[in-house]
Design a protein around this motif. Structure first.
Motif, PDB file in Angstrom:
ATOM      1  N   GLY A 187       0.801  -1.213   0.000  1.00  0.00           N
ATOM      2  CA  GLY A 187       0.000   0.000   0.000  1.00  0.00           C
ATOM      3  C   GLY A 187       0.833   1.260   0.000  1.00  0.00           C
ATOM      4  N   LEU A 188       1.982   1.242   0.620  1.00  0.00           N
ATOM      5  CA  LEU A 188       2.822   2.441   0.665  1.00  0.00           C
ATOM      6  C   LEU A 188       3.773   2.541  -0.517  1.00  0.00           C
ATOM      7  CD1 LEU A 188       3.895   2.891   4.395  1.00  0.00           C
ATOM      8  CD2 LEU A 188       2.224   4.178   3.085  1.00  0.00           C
ATOM      9  N   GLN A 189       4.072   1.439  -1.157  1.00  0.00           N
ATOM     10  CA  GLN A 189       5.045   1.399  -2.242  1.00  0.00           C
ATOM     11  C   GLN A 189       4.814   2.537  -3.236  1.00  0.00           C
ATOM     12  OE1 GLN A 189       7.694  -0.741  -2.756  1.00  0.00           O
ATOM     13  NE2 GLN A 189       8.190   0.410  -4.588  1.00  0.00           N
ATOM     14  N   GLY A 190       5.877   3.278  -3.521  1.00  0.00           N
ATOM     15  CA  GLY A 190       5.811   4.332  -4.530  1.00  0.00           C
ATOM     16  C   GLY A 190       5.861   5.733  -3.951  1.00  0.00           C
ATOM     17  N   LYS A 191       5.558   6.695  -4.819  1.00  0.00           N
ATOM     18  CA  LYS A 191       5.695   8.115  -4.459  1.00  0.00           C
ATOM     19  C   LYS A 191       4.400   8.679  -3.888  1.00  0.00           C
ATOM     20  CE  LYS A 191       9.390   9.025  -7.657  1.00  0.00           C
ATOM     21  NZ  LYS A 191       9.971   9.893  -8.655  1.00  0.00           N
ATOM     22  N   TRP A 192       4.574   9.483  -2.837  1.00  0.00           N
ATOM     23  CA  TRP A 192       3.464  10.180  -2.170  1.00  0.00           C
ATOM     24  C   TRP A 192       3.846  11.642  -2.023  1.00  0.00           C
ATOM     25  CZ3 TRP A 192      -1.043   7.745  -0.869  1.00  0.00           C
ATOM     26  CH2 TRP A 192      -1.033   6.350  -0.920  1.00  0.00           C
ATOM     27  N   ASN A 193       2.895  12.524  -2.289  1.00  0.00           N
ATOM     28  CA  ASN A 193       3.108  13.968  -2.147  1.00  0.00           C
ATOM     29  C   ASN A 193       2.538  14.435  -0.821  1.00  0.00           C
ATOM     30  OD1 ASN A 193       3.964  14.874  -5.031  1.00  0.00           O
ATOM     31  ND2 ASN A 193       2.252  13.472  -5.345  1.00  0.00           N
ATOM     32  N   LEU A 194       3.352  15.106  -0.030  1.00  0.00           N
ATOM     33  CA  LEU A 194       2.863  15.721   1.210  1.00  0.00           C
ATOM     34  C   LEU A 194       2.082  16.967   0.805  1.00  0.00           C
ATOM     35  CD1 LEU A 194       2.809  15.774   4.309  1.00  0.00           C
ATOM     36  CD2 LEU A 194       4.908  17.105   4.223  1.00  0.00           C
ATOM     37  N   VAL A 195       0.771  16.990   1.085  1.00  0.00           N
ATOM     38  CA  VAL A 195      -0.067  18.102   0.633  1.00  0.00           C
ATOM     39  C   VAL A 195      -0.556  18.995   1.770  1.00  0.00           C
ATOM     40  CG1 VAL A 195      -0.793  16.976  -1.501  1.00  0.00           C
ATOM     41  CG2 VAL A 195      -2.140  16.633   0.577  1.00  0.00           C
ATOM     42  N   ASN A 196      -0.490  18.503   3.023  1.00  0.00           N
ATOM     43  CA  ASN A 196      -0.960  19.336   4.137  1.00  0.00           C
ATOM     44  C   ASN A 196      -0.360  18.856   5.444  1.00  0.00           C
ATOM     45  OD1 ASN A 196      -3.201  19.738   6.469  1.00  0.00           O
ATOM     46  ND2 ASN A 196      -3.217  21.460   5.060  1.00  0.00           N
ATOM     47  N   ILE A 197      -0.040  19.805   6.307  1.00  0.00           N
ATOM     48  CA  ILE A 197       0.375  19.531   7.689  1.00  0.00           C
ATOM     49  C   ILE A 197      -0.494  20.386   8.585  1.00  0.00           C
ATOM     50  CG2 ILE A 197       2.197  19.711   9.416  1.00  0.00           C
ATOM     51  CD1 ILE A 197       4.242  19.265   7.219  1.00  0.00           C
ATOM     52  N   ASP A 200      -0.586  24.097   3.619  1.00  0.00           N
ATOM     53  CA  ASP A 200      -0.761  23.323   2.390  1.00  0.00           C
ATOM     54  C   ASP A 200       0.512  23.390   1.557  1.00  0.00           C
ATOM     55  OD1 ASP A 200      -3.463  22.597   2.825  1.00  0.00           O
ATOM     56  OD2 ASP A 200      -4.131  24.556   2.098  1.00  0.00           O
ATOM     57  N   PHE A 201       0.763  22.320   0.766  1.00  0.00           N
ATOM     58  CA  PHE A 201       1.894  22.260  -0.149  1.00  0.00           C
ATOM     59  C   PHE A 201       1.382  21.765  -1.497  1.00  0.00           C
ATOM     60  CE2 PHE A 201       3.535  21.409   4.099  1.00  0.00           C
ATOM     61  CZ  PHE A 201       4.525  22.370   4.216  1.00  0.00           C
ATOM     62  N   GLU A 202       1.926  22.310  -2.578  1.00  0.00           N
ATOM     63  CA  GLU A 202       1.577  21.827  -3.910  1.00  0.00           C
ATOM     64  C   GLU A 202       2.219  20.467  -4.117  1.00  0.00           C
ATOM     65  OE1 GLU A 202       2.189  24.460  -7.212  1.00  0.00           O
ATOM     66  OE2 GLU A 202       1.756  26.224  -5.974  1.00  0.00           O
ATOM     67  N   LYS A 203       1.536  19.614  -4.900  1.00  0.00           N
ATOM     68  CA  LYS A 203       2.101  18.304  -5.220  1.00  0.00           C
ATOM     69  C   LYS A 203       3.447  18.482  -5.913  1.00  0.00           C
ATOM     70  CE  LYS A 203      -1.979  15.418  -5.493  1.00  0.00           C
ATOM     71  NZ  LYS A 203      -2.781  14.503  -6.344  1.00  0.00           N
ATOM     72  N   GLY A 204       4.407  17.670  -5.535  1.00  0.00           N
ATOM     73  CA  GLY A 204       5.742  17.724  -6.114  1.00  0.00           C
ATOM     74  C   GLY A 204       6.739  18.496  -5.283  1.00  0.00           C
ATOM     75  N   VAL A 205       6.275  19.310  -4.333  1.00  0.00           N
ATOM     76  CA  VAL A 205       7.190  20.101  -3.506  1.00  0.00           C
ATOM     77  C   VAL A 205       7.867  19.209  -2.461  1.00  0.00           C
ATOM     78  CG1 VAL A 205       7.362  21.998  -1.848  1.00  0.00           C
ATOM     79  CG2 VAL A 205       5.954  22.251  -3.896  1.00  0.00           C
ATOM     80  N   ASP A 265      -0.001  15.935  20.821  1.00  0.00           N
ATOM     81  CA  ASP A 265       0.366  17.307  20.446  1.00  0.00           C
ATOM     82  C   ASP A 265       1.324  17.363  19.266  1.00  0.00           C
ATOM     83  OD1 ASP A 265      -1.262  18.580  22.255  1.00  0.00           O
ATOM     84  OD2 ASP A 265       0.261  18.630  23.827  1.00  0.00           O
ATOM     85  N   GLY A 266       1.233  16.350  18.401  1.00  0.00           N
ATOM     86  CA  GLY A 266       2.063  16.324  17.199  1.00  0.00           C
ATOM     87  C   GLY A 266       1.287  16.829  16.016  1.00  0.00           C
ATOM     88  N   TYR A 267       1.714  16.413  14.857  1.00  0.00           N
ATOM     89  CA  TYR A 267       1.140  16.886  13.603  1.00  0.00           C
ATOM     90  C   TYR A 267       0.328  15.793  12.910  1.00  0.00           C
ATOM     91  CZ  TYR A 267       4.458  20.686  14.129  1.00  0.00           C
ATOM     92  OH  TYR A 267       5.172  21.756  14.598  1.00  0.00           O
ATOM     93  N   LYS A 268      -0.550  16.231  12.038  1.00  0.00           N
ATOM     94  CA  LYS A 268      -1.246  15.330  11.126  1.00  0.00           C
ATOM     95  C   LYS A 268      -0.726  15.663   9.733  1.00  0.00           C
ATOM     96  CE  LYS A 268      -5.752  14.057   9.287  1.00  0.00           C
ATOM     97  NZ  LYS A 268      -7.210  14.354   9.336  1.00  0.00           N
ATOM     98  N   LEU A 269      -0.124  14.666   9.073  1.00  0.00           N
ATOM     99  CA  LEU A 269       0.399  14.845   7.739  1.00  0.00           C
ATOM    100  C   LEU A 269      -0.517  14.140   6.750  1.00  0.00           C
ATOM    101  CD1 LEU A 269       2.876  15.066   9.748  1.00  0.00           C
ATOM    102  CD2 LEU A 269       4.276  14.465   7.806  1.00  0.00           C
ATOM    103  N   SER A 270      -0.911  14.843   5.688  1.00  0.00           N
ATOM    104  CA  SER A 270      -1.766  14.283   4.648  1.00  0.00           C
ATOM    105  C   SER A 270      -0.946  14.146   3.377  1.00  0.00           C
ATOM    106  CB  SER A 270      -2.975  15.183   4.394  1.00  0.00           C
ATOM    107  OG  SER A 270      -3.741  15.304   5.556  1.00  0.00           O
ATOM    108  N   LEU A 271      -0.927  12.928   2.834  1.00  0.00           N
ATOM    109  CA  LEU A 271      -0.183  12.638   1.622  1.00  0.00           C
ATOM    110  C   LEU A 271      -1.108  12.058   0.569  1.00  0.00           C
ATOM    111  CD1 LEU A 271       1.793  11.666   4.252  1.00  0.00           C
ATOM    112  CD2 LEU A 271       3.400  11.790   2.386  1.00  0.00           C
ATOM    113  N   GLU A 272      -0.805  12.357  -0.702  1.00  0.00           N
ATOM    114  CA  GLU A 272      -1.601  11.857  -1.822  1.00  0.00           C
ATOM    115  C   GLU A 272      -0.672  11.368  -2.918  1.00  0.00           C
ATOM    116  OE1 GLU A 272      -4.080  15.077  -3.172  1.00  0.00           O
ATOM    117  OE2 GLU A 272      -5.269  15.100  -1.336  1.00  0.00           O
ATOM    118  N   ARG A 273      -1.190  10.449  -3.709  1.00  0.00           N
ATOM    119  CA  ARG A 273      -0.415   9.933  -4.855  1.00  0.00           C
ATOM    120  C   ARG A 273      -0.271  11.004  -5.910  1.00  0.00           C
ATOM    121  NH1 ARG A 273       2.048   5.088  -4.244  1.00  0.00           N
ATOM    122  NH2 ARG A 273       0.753   3.580  -3.237  1.00  0.00           N
TER     123      ARG A 273
END
Length: 133
Positions: free
Chosen positions: A29-39, A49-54, A125-133
């Protein structure tokens, strides 16, 4: 009769394995590239927010390594997650929730949904990171 019973028990015992060992379990399920889009989250309440590819995380299930390419330009101490580099990763399942460890540090509860996944450490009290393909 005793010989048959001993033979049966020997075969059963030899075919047993330790399925609880997560170190050799494929992390499908994790194999491959993921873009971090939000923290979001943290002590001060970040929502960035971050643009895909950054910021790209590239998981390799066979080597259990993740390569992070972090090209975010930061000003004012904005948290952007992991710095560029290659890190070992693993998943453990304490108390029925999967937790992602990168470089032996927990990044939080790992939730995978087809082309999205989140890492949620807001419970501590940490972060939530959202990643997308």
């Amino acid at each position: 009769m005793r010989c048959l019973l001993m033979l049966f028990l020997s075969v059963v015992c030899l075919n047993c394995s330790n399925d609880d060992d997560h170190s050799d379990t494929p992390l499908s399920g994790l194999q491959g590239k993921w873009n971090l889009v939000n923290i979001t989250g943290g002590f001060i309440g970040v929502n960035q927010d971050f643009e895909k590819g950054v910021i790209v995380w590239d998981f390799n299930d066979s080597t259990k390594m993740v390569t992070v390419t972090n090209n975010a330009v930061t000003t004012g101490g904005i948290y952007t997650g992991l710095e560029s580099g290659t890190y070992p990763y693993s998943i453990s399942a304490p108390m029925d929730s999967d937790e992602l460890y990168v470089n032996d540090v927990s990044l939080g509860i790992y939730i995978l949904e087809s082309d999205k996944f989140t890492l949620n450490a807001q419970y501590k009290d940490g972060y939530k990171l959202s990643l997308e393909r």
